[in-house]
Design a protein around this motif. Sequence first.
Motif, PDB file in Angstrom:
ATOM      1  N   ASP A  43       9.530  -2.635  10.444  1.00 61.39           N
ATOM      2  CA  ASP A  43       9.996  -3.409   9.299  1.00 61.39           C
ATOM      3  C   ASP A  43       8.998  -3.421   8.150  1.00 61.39           C
ATOM      4  OD1 ASP A  43      12.348  -4.014  10.584  1.00 61.39           O
ATOM      5  OD2 ASP A  43      11.565  -5.866  11.469  1.00 61.39           O
ATOM      6  N   SER A  44       7.741  -3.177   8.468  1.00 57.93           N
ATOM      7  CA  SER A  44       6.714  -3.261   7.430  1.00 57.93           C
ATOM      8  C   SER A  44       6.362  -1.915   6.836  1.00 57.93           C
ATOM      9  CB  SER A  44       5.442  -3.895   8.009  1.00 57.93           C
ATOM     10  OG  SER A  44       4.859  -3.037   8.996  1.00 57.93           O
ATOM     11  N   GLN A  45       7.011  -0.852   7.286  1.00 63.04           N
ATOM     12  CA  GLN A  45       6.695   0.492   6.789  1.00 63.04           C
ATOM     13  C   GLN A  45       7.959   1.219   6.358  1.00 63.04           C
ATOM     14  OE1 GLN A  45       4.532   2.810   9.611  1.00 63.04           O
ATOM     15  NE2 GLN A  45       2.601   1.758   9.264  1.00 63.04           N
TER      16      GLN A  45
ATOM     17  N   SER B  81       0.835  -1.204   0.000  1.00 60.54           N
ATOM     18  CA  SER B  81       0.000   0.000   0.000  1.00 60.54           C
ATOM     19  C   SER B  81       0.864   1.246   0.000  1.00 60.54           C
ATOM     20  CB  SER B  81      -0.936   0.019   1.213  1.00 60.54           C
ATOM     21  OG  SER B  81      -0.202   0.140   2.411  1.00 60.54           O
ATOM     22  N   LEU B  82       0.262   2.318  -0.501  1.00 60.49           N
ATOM     23  CA  LEU B  82       0.884   3.640  -0.515  1.00 60.49           C
ATOM     24  C   LEU B  82      -0.119   4.630   0.038  1.00 60.49           C
ATOM     25  CD1 LEU B  82       2.875   5.425  -3.281  1.00 60.49           C
ATOM     26  CD2 LEU B  82       0.748   6.442  -2.507  1.00 60.49           C
ATOM     27  N   THR B  83       0.332   5.479   0.952  1.00 64.60           N
ATOM     28  CA  THR B  83      -0.541   6.489   1.554  1.00 64.60           C
ATOM     29  C   THR B  83       0.124   7.852   1.484  1.00 64.60           C
ATOM     30  OG1 THR B  83      -1.383   4.834   3.109  1.00 64.60           O
ATOM     31  CG2 THR B  83      -1.837   7.146   3.615  1.00 64.60           C
ATOM     32  N   LEU B  84      -0.622   8.853   1.044  1.00 65.02           N
ATOM     33  CA  LEU B  84      -0.204  10.248   1.119  1.00 65.02           C
ATOM     34  C   LEU B  84      -1.099  10.939   2.132  1.00 65.02           C
ATOM     35  CD1 LEU B  84       0.364  11.289  -2.616  1.00 65.02           C
ATOM     36  CD2 LEU B  84       2.099  10.970  -0.864  1.00 65.02           C
TER      37      LEU B  84
ATOM     38  N   GLN C   8       3.770   0.543   2.796  1.00 69.54           N
ATOM     39  CA  GLN C   8       3.548  -0.505   3.793  1.00 69.54           C
ATOM     40  C   GLN C   8       3.330  -1.846   3.103  1.00 69.54           C
ATOM     41  OE1 GLN C   8       1.051   0.482   7.123  1.00 69.54           O
ATOM     42  NE2 GLN C   8       0.202  -1.588   7.248  1.00 69.54           N
ATOM     43  N   LYS C   9       3.861  -2.871   3.738  1.00 67.71           N
ATOM     44  CA  LYS C   9       3.624  -4.230   3.285  1.00 67.71           C
ATOM     45  C   LYS C   9       3.015  -5.002   4.449  1.00 67.71           C
ATOM     46  CE  LYS C   9       5.763  -8.334   1.283  1.00 67.71           C
ATOM     47  NZ  LYS C   9       7.013  -8.982   0.807  1.00 67.71           N
ATOM     48  N   GLY C  10       1.835  -5.571   4.234  1.00 67.04           N
ATOM     49  CA  GLY C  10       1.142  -6.274   5.303  1.00 67.04           C
ATOM     50  C   GLY C  10       0.122  -5.394   5.968  1.00 67.04           C
ATOM     51  N   ARG C  11      -0.648  -6.006   6.828  1.00 67.07           N
ATOM     52  CA  ARG C  11      -1.745  -5.283   7.476  1.00 67.07           C
ATOM     53  C   ARG C  11      -1.394  -4.789   8.868  1.00 67.07           C
ATOM     54  NH1 ARG C  11      -7.005  -8.976   5.646  1.00 67.07           N
ATOM     55  NH2 ARG C  11      -6.608  -8.821   3.398  1.00 67.07           N
TER      56      ARG C  11
ATOM     57  N   PRO D 186      14.046  -3.147  -0.986  1.00 66.86           N
ATOM     58  CA  PRO D 186      13.556  -4.134  -1.971  1.00 66.86           C
ATOM     59  C   PRO D 186      12.151  -4.641  -1.688  1.00 66.86           C
ATOM     60  CG  PRO D 186      15.841  -4.582  -1.372  1.00 66.86           C
ATOM     61  CD  PRO D 186      15.375  -3.489  -0.462  1.00 66.86           C
ATOM     62  N   ARG D 187      11.776  -4.742  -0.427  1.00 62.66           N
ATOM     63  CA  ARG D 187      10.450  -5.313  -0.118  1.00 62.66           C
ATOM     64  C   ARG D 187       9.309  -4.381  -0.504  1.00 62.66           C
ATOM     65  NH1 ARG D 187      13.053  -3.773   4.475  1.00 62.66           N
ATOM     66  NH2 ARG D 187      12.031  -2.296   5.884  1.00 62.66           N
ATOM     67  N   PHE D 188       9.626  -3.127  -0.871  1.00 60.65           N
ATOM     68  CA  PHE D 188       8.574  -2.176  -1.239  1.00 60.65           C
ATOM     69  C   PHE D 188       8.622  -1.781  -2.708  1.00 60.65           C
ATOM     70  CE2 PHE D 188       9.418  -1.020   3.321  1.00 60.65           C
ATOM     71  CZ  PHE D 188       8.230  -1.523   3.825  1.00 60.65           C
ATOM     72  N   THR D 189       9.465  -2.412  -3.497  1.00 61.79           N
ATOM     73  CA  THR D 189       9.654  -1.951  -4.881  1.00 61.79           C
ATOM     74  C   THR D 189       8.521  -2.360  -5.808  1.00 61.79           C
ATOM     75  OG1 THR D 189      10.980  -3.922  -5.320  1.00 61.79           O
ATOM     76  CG2 THR D 189      12.155  -1.928  -4.663  1.00 61.79           C
TER      77      THR D 189
END
Length: 1312
Positions: free
Chosen positions: A254-256, A231-234, A246-249, A297-300
Amino acid sequence: MDLWSKKVRGIITQVALILFSSYGAKTGEVCHSPLVSNLLPSSFRSSSQLSSSHGPGFAKLNRREGAGGWSPLSSDRYQWLEVDLGGRTQITAVATQGRYGSSDWLTAYLLMFSDTGHNWKQYRREDNIGAFPGNSNADSVVQHKLQHPVIARYVRLIPLDWNPSGRIGLRLETYGCPYNSDVVSFDGHSSLLYRLSPRLRQMTSESISLKFKTLRNSGTLLHAEGRREHSLTLELEKGKLLLVLQKGRRSSPDSQHLVSLGSLLDDQHWHQVAVEHHSNHLNLTVDKSTLWVQIPPRFTHWDHDQMSVGADHGVGSRRSDVANRNFCGCLENLVYNGMNLVDLVRQRDQRVTVKGNVTFSCAEPIFVAVTFTSAQSVLWLPRVTEASLMGMSVQLQFRTWNKAGLLLTFDLPHQGGVVWLYLSKAILHLQIHKPGRAPLELSTGSALNDGQWHSVVLLCRRGRLTMAVDGDEAAAAHASPSFLITTGQLFFGGCPFEGSSQECVNPFKAFQGCMRLLTVDNQQVDLIKVQQRLMGNYSHLQVDMCGIIDRCSPNHCEHGGSCSQSWSTFHCNCSGTSYSGATCHGSIYEQSCEAYKHKGNTSGYYYIDVDGSGPIRPQLIYCNMTEDKTWMVIQHNNTELTRVRPTPGKNQHSAHFEYASEEEQLAAIVTQSEHCEQEVTYHCRKSRLLHAPDVSPLSWWVGGPGEGQVQTYWGGAPPGSQQCACRLQENCVDPKHHCNCDADHTGWANDSGLLTNKENLPVRSLVLGDVHRPGSESAYRVGPLRCHGDKNVWNAAFFDKETSYLHFPTFHGELSADISFLFKTTSSSGVFLENLGIKDFIRIELSSSTEVLFSFDVGNGPLEVGVRAGFPLNDNRWHRIRAERNVKEASLRLDELPAATQAAPADGHIHLQLNSQLFIGGTASRQKGFRGCIRSLQLNGITLDLEERAKITPGVQAGCPGHCSSYGSLCQNQGRCVERPNSFSCDCGPSAYTGAFCDREVSASLKAGTSISYTFKEQAVNELNRSSGALPSSMNSDMTLRAENISLSFRTSQNPSLLLYVGSYRREYLALLLNKHDKLEVRYRLDSSKDADVLRSKVRNLANGQLHTVTISRLADSVSVQIDQNTKEHFNLTSDVEFNGIRLLVLGRVHGSDELDPELARLASLGFTGCLSAVLFNSISPLKAALLHPDTSPVVVTGPLVQSVCGSSSTNPFAAETTHHQSGQSGSVETGQPLVNAIRSDSALIGGVIAVVIFVTVSALAIMGRFLYRSKGLCQSREIKTVKPEDSPELPFSSQTSSHNGPSESQKEYFI
């Protein structure tokens, strides 16, 4: 990605934003049409008019109607002229003209824009300059093109200055073109949900662009997410834009990945946002600032399939208060990957879901703010209502950067008294003073100078006083005064100037900032009436706008410096950055070991900043400063000899080397060094290195910058040769092979040598291919990278004429410019450097024999900074100049004198714009050039190659000899300075010391049987005569002395003992001894027929195990003796004055002492037990000859002799031991001191855990041994320990590394 690529992408993004801001303009249309000339008179408004014929409707460019333009009733800075363009318009230029046929024109003005006729925004050139230059007469037109086009409906012009012989007079025009856009408005409860089309696989980038305006400092602009939980948030957070990947809920570090940009975005003005995603990085742009962001890399991978706008409707929303995080405001031109999403809403596209009340116009609430711009700003309001027995209430909102300032003061109408509401240390305070009563004080809130809007409520009802900030009832302050509090006249921000009829006292600082929503006794103050002078009064106030500026956005603090600010300036905290200066621009460390050496430093660990003020950060490096060269030693994770063990299933052995320095620093070190080398060694037994019959190379290594290149040659051989050193030396064990190991013998052999081709260094990995055969054994070692010779330090040019110069490309230092160099000259004046622009320039010159000037102009008028020295600068010695100019100040430093500074104007031009060539040693604008030498010229950390340019330039010579005049004093203890073409060295031949500066003592531990005998030869005696200054005797002149200079240090517990003995062929002698009373005796027998002269010192207790220094000088019959710091003692000889036929000098036990008297002979046979150091007899150093040059000196040593450290400290004042570490700023660590205990927390990169354990163990043993040895009153001996490879006792080699690869044991002892 390199810095240039980042800049290019930033420029592309800026261009895209400019095009984006022109959305709606016709394709190919030039946006420069007149906008005012065809407007009706009703489109013009003004603060006042002198008469009906001077009304605002006549203020059209080149028109003569009415009185020929607009003039207000009075000429002051509170007047204004406003134009309604009829709709939002793109404005690109503005032009002004004076009133026709008059003496009335403006010389300076402010330009304001608005969408609503309220909440004005000031246009600033270069984001910093508010004032526009006006006219010089009534007829000429002065036009200004706006650097950044503005979108607005209303234009307001505020006069600042005008013709002093006339009054305010104005005609104007604005230029631009119509602007169309798609706008959508959210009320804080509404939102849009888009279902996005699947992204095409061939798309290599994604983009999101929009504009927004809001009054709330927090809220979600948009949220996009996909099926893979990316996800991407502005969103806005305290007026800043946050981009959250963000990756995951679940939210966790580590996830942001969060990025922040912008500031004060809740000002109800339009702001542009753009996000461009390119595989592993993105560009985030807010208005005119672009941030290049490396993505983990986890957010690319982005696979967004839905986007919510105005709210976060994501399944894994990172906030629990989602409903309160909705966006309230307007969005414009929302474009995703080229698709206009607002247009989809208008068309009722099925992919869009509308939630709540969404409208297609921007409804804006009207909040009139006022700006308190200076210490003279004040707003006065009369009593709004009659005093009430029920009490009073005052409410307001404010924002500021200042920690202190008066918000409000008023008198108590009944029985006197005064109330002050003010900020102090960013806390809100209330003080009430009433005669005859103790002051009442309340305080609440914290950090209220953060630039955010804060609300204040001051309420007094029924005897209870309450003060609250930001609606926080829990933190509100309360009191119960025994007297009635009601409002009288109210003064906001400060008090009127002296001489005003208003009674007001302000014991605090004036307020600088913004206020709005002023409410007194539940009645809101109409600030427009105040502006029109219909209610109250004001001074130095800007009404209907908040002029707050974030001076920390963009952040001008470099290298990670933290920015803080007040209303008028900013401050950089450089703690922990390794940089200093107003903007943390200049490094506190030197750029090489060579630079440290020539400040007088010795071997040790130093922080090296290879590019000075550039982006590469300093790192800890060992500097090995020898007499001949200065080596930078960069360790890696495995410099020890390593045994190769076969690995099952693998036919090769590979090793990867991680260096203690970062990649950019490694490349810079190799590039700027004259020579680099790395030793490689391969020990083998039936293990081939490079070649085998009919196969490709068995082994190879990878070296060079970046990932490196594969190399198939070995140390000592040329690149590409696929050979080893033995081939070039023609001594390979088998002439048929090019390497010893390739002979494949069953006995041990080795190939070793130095890799010296800089393009292939450092070695990054090694692959050995013949290690798996039965019977194969091998070991390898890759030494540290070693480099010497700083090409930057000694790069010099000599200008032999005042008309000669060198020229280089234009210097680009728009916001930060630092210039450093060394010069020497015999002239009293001359220009070192000059670069010109159309109006801007920068120049450094020697203005007189004692003064240096740094002058420049960035558009605010010429400024200069000068440093005057108390000594001549034309003394033909090297002097160092360091000049820096940034957006905050300019500074100039000469040698080690205090720096002179010149502050930059708070709201002036900040960009240095140059376009001519850079002239060195001369100038295009003046005839008086520089005559002399310039060396090590660096601009923003980049060295200019003066020598290469000088080789092709007439009148300028490459290089500049003559360094000993400046650096000769670094050679200590009678060492001689020796000139070199580039640099210098210290010849320690005539000194008893050694080392780079002849500052390291040569000491030895002697036992009773030790004897050091130095035999004088004819050449040595001639040298003795020259050094002593004595006139030679006519008889046997080459063997006779009339004078001696003797110095030595000793430590012993033995008495009596003989320290030094000099004998002759004539049975004459000189003896230096300690007698049984622990006193020093000097015995001279210069006549063999007479008894010796015995000179006894009065200094006691010399055999106490402590270090003592003795200096003896004789000239003829006059002898002086000095021990330690005691008073010099004088004696006279009674025998002869010539020391004839000198034969030998002995330290320790004397063999064959027939010429001595019995007492001295007995003493000489006992020898000396203790430590001797720095023994010098005229120019002869027998101890140094025995320890360092035993094979080439006429010296004979018998008995045990161990080199040691007697305990004397170095005479080098710069090399004192220290236990300081870097702790932020340069106050705790001098840049000239070696850092001790240099293994840091990241020591795994330096040596690994095993190396640390070994290092600590050896150090502990050395310290314990030193302690035990000292307790016996003896000298500490140096033991060199070696470590052999694990489980390899049969290997015929040792893993001991040579001392040039790092600190030796003695050096470790000195620095630990």
